[in-house]
Structure formats: structure tokens, C-alpha cells
Enzyme design. Structure first.
Site, PDB file in Angstrom:
ATOM      1  N   ASP A 118       0.849  -1.198   0.000  1.00 30.93           N
ATOM      2  CA  ASP A 118       0.000   0.000   0.000  1.00 30.93           C
ATOM      3  C   ASP A 118       0.883   1.246   0.000  1.00 30.93           C
ATOM      4  O   ASP A 118       1.850   1.333   0.770  1.00 30.93           O
ATOM      5  CB  ASP A 118      -0.908  -0.001   1.224  1.00 30.93           C
ATOM      6  N   ASN A 126      -2.192  13.156  -4.265  1.00 40.94           N
ATOM      7  CA  ASN A 126      -3.295  13.627  -5.107  1.00 40.94           C
ATOM      8  C   ASN A 126      -3.729  15.039  -4.731  1.00 40.94           C
ATOM      9  O   ASN A 126      -3.951  15.892  -5.602  1.00 40.94           O
ATOM     10  CB  ASN A 126      -4.492  12.678  -4.985  1.00 40.94           C
ATOM     11  N   ASP A 135      -1.539   9.285 -10.584  1.00 42.14           N
ATOM     12  CA  ASP A 135      -1.512   8.239 -11.618  1.00 42.14           C
ATOM     13  C   ASP A 135      -0.071   7.902 -11.994  1.00 42.14           C
ATOM     14  O   ASP A 135       0.279   6.731 -12.198  1.00 42.14           O
ATOM     15  CB  ASP A 135      -2.268   8.698 -12.861  1.00 42.14           C
ATOM     16  N   ASP A 161      -4.803   2.295  -4.374  1.00 38.63           N
ATOM     17  CA  ASP A 161      -3.344   2.393  -4.288  1.00 38.63           C
ATOM     18  C   ASP A 161      -2.747   1.154  -3.627  1.00 38.63           C
ATOM     19  O   ASP A 161      -1.659   1.213  -3.056  1.00 38.63           O
ATOM     20  CB  ASP A 161      -2.941   3.653  -3.511  1.00 38.63           C
TER      21      ASP A 161
END
Length: 240
Positions: A118, A126, A135, A161
């Protein structure tokens, strides 16, 4: 016209000449990527069958040849089992692989380990740098880990993620060492987006098949519990 906010109105051009297809970027805002490499604006690049073209979050496959229909069906199958953004296997393929390997390892009494990976503080990436940066990080982390995966193993995007690595015939201590290798590679990786270096780390939860009665769902739950331990213990660490 591609109806996406991250694709410019005049983004790129596909031109057929001299018996071949050529791609050029028209000075787009977010750039045009050919096989994950950004191409300079207003330069033509010859395309080969199988090339990937990325415009923002839209990904296209260029196909040519004598049997385009067969190539098309092969590509349809590939896209059904591969995550479009990261280009690693998707959850659908992963769960089928995991069920198969769990049954096999239980039947023969062989070890089977999972690494649940993770990204730490991914939401902050973000929020601070935008979803395109997020991304980019997902794609680059996936490529980094994928370079270490052997043919008999399965690496896939588990969701959001999170990634999952399935390691048949691997005892827990070897899986823990593998997890440390992955963690170190990501920590030392150079993730540069729009000229800004992004610090990226991962937490890893490791679980191994414990006996004949355990199924894949129970194994996943234990990997998730170990991941929670790694997160609550400070992140950027492996819990096994």
C-alpha cells in the site's frame, strides 16, 4: 475528439504516410506518451503494431498487420486481465490466480505467501500535486515492482493504491525479505513529476498459507491485518 478534461482539444495527430503510421503531439497541455515515454511536441514518431498511446487518462493500442481481427481479439482479452493505468494484472485475474494457487498449495502442502503493498500517504500526493501525479506514481511503482516478479508469480493491482504479490512455493521469511526489497526500492526510487521530486514509500503486509483448512479469503484477511500493523507502526515498513 476525446471527451476527457485532461485531453486537449488539439492534442495529437495520427498521420498515415509512406506506408506507415506516424504520431505527433500538437503542443498539448498534458503531453502525449508513446509506450510510457513522453514525446516532444511537433516531432513525428513512427508507430509499430502493439504500441501504446496515452493521452491523459485515455490509453489506446495501435494495431496493424494481416489479421487485425485476431490481433483485436487478443487485445480485448489482454485488456480484460490487465489494469489500464499500471499495466499489471487486474483484480479479476489476481483472484483467479490466487484461488488456483491456494488450492494447489493446500493439496500438496506447499507454502504460499502474499505481499499486500500500500502506498503511504497517497491521498496527500493527489491533494498536493493533482491526480495526474497520483496516476504517475501508481504507474511507476507498479513498473518498479513488476521488474522483480518471476514468471510463476502474480503481481496485480488489488484496488486504488494497493497492489498484491502472490508468491507460490515461498515461505514467510523469504516473503518478508522480498517485501523489504520492494520497500527499499520504492523508498530509494526517483519519482519526478512536472520537475518536482515526490517522496514515495510503501507499507507491506506479509501472510503465508497456514494450513489445509485456510482459504484465499482468510489468507487475504491476514495479509490485510499485517498491512494495518505496518501502517500503525509508522509506515514505510514490512510486517510479517
Amino acid at each position: 475528439m476525446v471527451p476527457l478534461e485532461d485531453v486537449s482539444r488539439r492534442h495529437c495527430r495520427l498521420l498515415v504516410k509512406n506506408g506507415g503510421a506516424h504520431l505527433s503531439d500538437l503542443g498539448s497541455t498534458n503531453g502525449t506518451y508513446l509506450n510510457d515515454e513522453e514525446i516532444p511536441p511537433h516531432h513525428e514518431f513512427a508507430l509499430r503494431s502493439g504500441d501504446n498511446i496515452r493521452l491523459g487518462t485515455a490509453i489506446y493500442k495501435f494495431l496493424e498487420g494481416g489479421n487485425v481481427e485476431a490481433l483485436y481479439h487478443e487485445e480485448v482479452y489482454r485488456t480484460a486481465i490487465v489494469d489500464g493505468l499500471t499495466q499489471v494484472h487486474n483484480r479479476r485475474f489476481l483472484m483467479e490466480f490466487l484461488e488456483r494457487e491456494t488450492a494447489r498449495c493446500r493439496r500438496h502442502g506447499r507454502p504460499l505467501s502474499l505481499l499486500l503493498i500500500d502506498l503511504d500517504h497517497f491521498k496527500q500526493i493527489n491533494d498536493s500535486h493533482g491526480h495526474l501525479a497520483g496516476d504517475y506514481v501508481l504507474h511507476e511503482v507498479a513498473a518498479l515492482v513488476r521488474s522483480t516478479v518471476r514468471r510463476e508469480e502474480c503481481f496485480a493491482r488489488f484496488g486504488g493504491d494497493e497492489f498484491l504479490l502472490v508468491l507460490p512455493e515461498t515461505p514467510v521469511e523469504s516473503a518478508r525479505v522480498y517485501g523489504e526489497r520492494v520497500r527499499g526500492m520504492v523508498e530509494l526510487g526517483a519519482f519526478r513529476f512536472d520537475g518536482v521530486m515526490l517522496p514515495v514509500t510503501v507499507s507491506v503486509g506479509v501472510a503465508v498459507l497456514s494450513g489445509e483448512a485456510e482459504d484465499s479469503a482468510a489468507l487475504l484477511r491476514r495479509a490485510d491485518e499485517r498491512l494495518y500493523q505496518a501502517k500503525s507502526g509508522g509506515r514505510n515498513r514490512v510486517a510479517a
